[in-house]
Design a protein around this motif. Structure first.
Motif, PDB file in Angstrom:
ATOM      1  N   GLU A 166     -32.003 -17.680 -24.638  1.00  0.00           N
ATOM      2  CA  GLU A 166     -30.481 -18.402 -24.389  1.00  0.00           C
ATOM      3  C   GLU A 166     -30.498 -19.822 -24.686  1.00  0.00           C
ATOM      4  O   GLU A 166     -29.625 -20.225 -25.272  1.00  0.00           O
ATOM      5  CB  GLU A 166     -30.197 -18.037 -22.746  1.00  0.00           C
ATOM      6  N   VAL A 167     -31.667 -20.711 -24.465  1.00  0.00           N
ATOM      7  CA  VAL A 167     -31.703 -21.958 -25.152  1.00  0.00           C
ATOM      8  C   VAL A 167     -31.382 -22.057 -26.499  1.00  0.00           C
ATOM      9  O   VAL A 167     -30.924 -22.845 -26.895  1.00  0.00           O
ATOM     10  CB  VAL A 167     -32.964 -22.597 -24.480  1.00  0.00           C
ATOM     11  N   VAL A 168     -32.274 -21.153 -27.177  1.00  0.00           N
ATOM     12  CA  VAL A 168     -32.340 -21.320 -28.548  1.00  0.00           C
ATOM     13  C   VAL A 168     -30.777 -20.934 -29.244  1.00  0.00           C
ATOM     14  O   VAL A 168     -30.193 -21.531 -29.785  1.00  0.00           O
ATOM     15  CB  VAL A 168     -33.255 -20.117 -29.421  1.00  0.00           C
ATOM     16  N   ARG A 169     -30.302 -19.631 -28.608  1.00  0.00           N
ATOM     17  CA  ARG A 169     -28.810 -19.287 -28.991  1.00  0.00           C
ATOM     18  C   ARG A 169     -27.803 -20.606 -28.820  1.00  0.00           C
ATOM     19  O   ARG A 169     -27.105 -20.881 -29.729  1.00  0.00           O
ATOM     20  CB  ARG A 169     -28.671 -18.093 -28.204  1.00  0.00           C
ATOM     21  N   ASP A 170     -27.702 -21.037 -27.335  1.00  0.00           N
ATOM     22  CA  ASP A 170     -26.875 -21.873 -27.117  1.00  0.00           C
ATOM     23  C   ASP A 170     -26.942 -23.436 -27.938  1.00  0.00           C
ATOM     24  O   ASP A 170     -26.056 -23.740 -28.311  1.00  0.00           O
ATOM     25  CB  ASP A 170     -26.990 -22.249 -25.546  1.00  0.00           C
TER      26      ASP A 170
ATOM     27  N   PRO B 150     -19.477 -24.029 -23.863  1.00  0.00           N
ATOM     28  CA  PRO B 150     -19.183 -25.170 -24.850  1.00  0.00           C
ATOM     29  C   PRO B 150     -18.672 -26.486 -24.025  1.00  0.00           C
ATOM     30  O   PRO B 150     -18.631 -27.301 -24.455  1.00  0.00           O
ATOM     31  CB  PRO B 150     -18.285 -24.819 -25.825  1.00  0.00           C
ATOM     32  N   SER B 151     -18.407 -26.109 -22.724  1.00  0.00           N
ATOM     33  CA  SER B 151     -17.622 -27.421 -21.940  1.00  0.00           C
ATOM     34  C   SER B 151     -18.628 -28.243 -21.326  1.00  0.00           C
ATOM     35  O   SER B 151     -18.401 -29.278 -20.933  1.00  0.00           O
ATOM     36  CB  SER B 151     -16.844 -26.723 -20.784  1.00  0.00           C
ATOM     37  N   LEU B 152     -19.882 -27.839 -21.531  1.00  0.00           N
ATOM     38  CA  LEU B 152     -21.065 -28.405 -20.685  1.00  0.00           C
ATOM     39  C   LEU B 152     -21.234 -29.994 -21.395  1.00  0.00           C
ATOM     40  O   LEU B 152     -21.347 -30.128 -22.835  1.00  0.00           O
ATOM     41  CB  LEU B 152     -22.358 -28.066 -20.501  1.00  0.00           C
TER      42      LEU B 152
ATOM     43  N   ARG C 262     -26.301 -29.776 -20.326  1.00  0.00           N
ATOM     44  CA  ARG C 262     -26.796 -28.852 -21.153  1.00  0.00           C
ATOM     45  C   ARG C 262     -28.361 -29.251 -21.175  1.00  0.00           C
ATOM     46  O   ARG C 262     -29.057 -28.122 -21.116  1.00  0.00           O
ATOM     47  CB  ARG C 262     -26.240 -29.011 -22.462  1.00  0.00           C
ATOM     48  N   TYR C 263     -28.599 -30.439 -21.204  1.00  0.00           N
ATOM     49  CA  TYR C 263     -30.270 -30.516 -21.473  1.00  0.00           C
ATOM     50  C   TYR C 263     -30.744 -30.134 -20.173  1.00  0.00           C
ATOM     51  O   TYR C 263     -31.922 -29.790 -20.085  1.00  0.00           O
ATOM     52  CB  TYR C 263     -30.515 -32.287 -21.860  1.00  0.00           C
ATOM     53  N   LYS C 264     -30.243 -30.508 -18.949  1.00  0.00           N
ATOM     54  CA  LYS C 264     -30.887 -30.188 -17.567  1.00  0.00           C
ATOM     55  C   LYS C 264     -31.043 -28.793 -17.570  1.00  0.00           C
ATOM     56  O   LYS C 264     -32.031 -28.377 -17.100  1.00  0.00           O
ATOM     57  CB  LYS C 264     -30.144 -30.904 -16.413  1.00  0.00           C
ATOM     58  N   ILE C 265     -30.200 -28.034 -17.646  1.00  0.00           N
ATOM     59  CA  ILE C 265     -30.048 -26.708 -17.708  1.00  0.00           C
ATOM     60  C   ILE C 265     -31.076 -25.846 -18.507  1.00  0.00           C
ATOM     61  O   ILE C 265     -31.847 -25.043 -18.266  1.00  0.00           O
ATOM     62  CB  ILE C 265     -28.592 -25.863 -17.798  1.00  0.00           C
ATOM     63  N   ASN C 266     -31.037 -26.448 -19.688  1.00  0.00           N
ATOM     64  CA  ASN C 266     -31.803 -25.760 -20.860  1.00  0.00           C
ATOM     65  C   ASN C 266     -33.447 -26.260 -20.447  1.00  0.00           C
ATOM     66  O   ASN C 266     -34.369 -25.580 -20.754  1.00  0.00           O
ATOM     67  CB  ASN C 266     -31.611 -26.176 -22.069  1.00  0.00           C
TER      68      ASN C 266
ATOM     69  N   GLU D   8     -32.170 -32.760 -27.817  1.00  0.00           N
ATOM     70  CA  GLU D   8     -31.872 -31.419 -27.965  1.00  0.00           C
ATOM     71  C   GLU D   8     -32.414 -30.981 -29.065  1.00  0.00           C
ATOM     72  O   GLU D   8     -32.708 -29.720 -29.341  1.00  0.00           O
ATOM     73  CB  GLU D   8     -30.287 -31.157 -27.794  1.00  0.00           C
ATOM     74  N   LYS D   9     -32.632 -31.693 -30.092  1.00  0.00           N
ATOM     75  CA  LYS D   9     -33.054 -31.036 -31.505  1.00  0.00           C
ATOM     76  C   LYS D   9     -34.736 -30.822 -31.390  1.00  0.00           C
ATOM     77  O   LYS D   9     -34.861 -29.733 -31.620  1.00  0.00           O
ATOM     78  CB  LYS D   9     -32.789 -32.166 -32.708  1.00  0.00           C
TER      79      LYS D   9
END
Length: 154
Positions: A104-108, A79-81, A86-90, A122-123
């Protein structure tokens, strides 16, 4: 090499079926192509067979899906990102086409959405990643996409 009739996953696009293998000449170069039908988008693609970076893969088996569902329901999120991190990682995870990374993307993103409003990008990513995960789960388990969504609580 894939065969006609194989159920495949194509990164960023979802589940499809290899409908044929055909040879075409494009700009003077003759190559063999997979003819892939993607029902979710009502789309047909031609992907060169010799294209090593397409990341097409067979639909996962039930055992792999069980492991992914365990990670999906019990795995940890960071949650700290910031939303940009977060967008780049996902985005990178989605491009791999990996079942686990897509889950993992859906979960997070679902967890983040429960805490605060997601950015429009992100949505959109959550919606697309959810559809891809639901498609694969329904193929693996032989259930409807509605039943798969219910199993994931999406």
């Amino acid at each position: 090499m894939f065969e006609i009739g194989d159920n495949i996953m194509y990164p960023m696009h979802g589940a499809g079926v290899i409908r044929g293998i055909e040879e075409k000449e494009i700009q003077g170069v003759t190559r063999k192509y997979y003819e892939i039908q993607l029902p979710m988008h009502n789309m047909q693609l031609l992907i060169p067979i010799d294209q090593g970076n397409s990341r097409i893969r067979l639909v996962a088996d039930a055992l792999s899906m069980d492991l992914v569902l365990d990670i999906f329901h019990h795995g940890e999120s960071d949650p700290s990102l910031t939303w940009k991190q977060r967008y780049k990682i996902n985005s990178d995870k989605m491009k791999t086409g990996s079942l686990q990374e897509g889950a993992e993307v859906v979960r997070d993103l679902r967890r983040m959405q429960n805490e605060k409003k997601l950015s429009s990008n992100e949505k959109h990513m959550l919606d697309k990643a959810s559809l891809i995960l639901i498609e694969e789960l329904s193929l693996i388990m032989g259930i409807t996409e509605g039943q798969a969504a219910e199993l994931l609580k999406i």
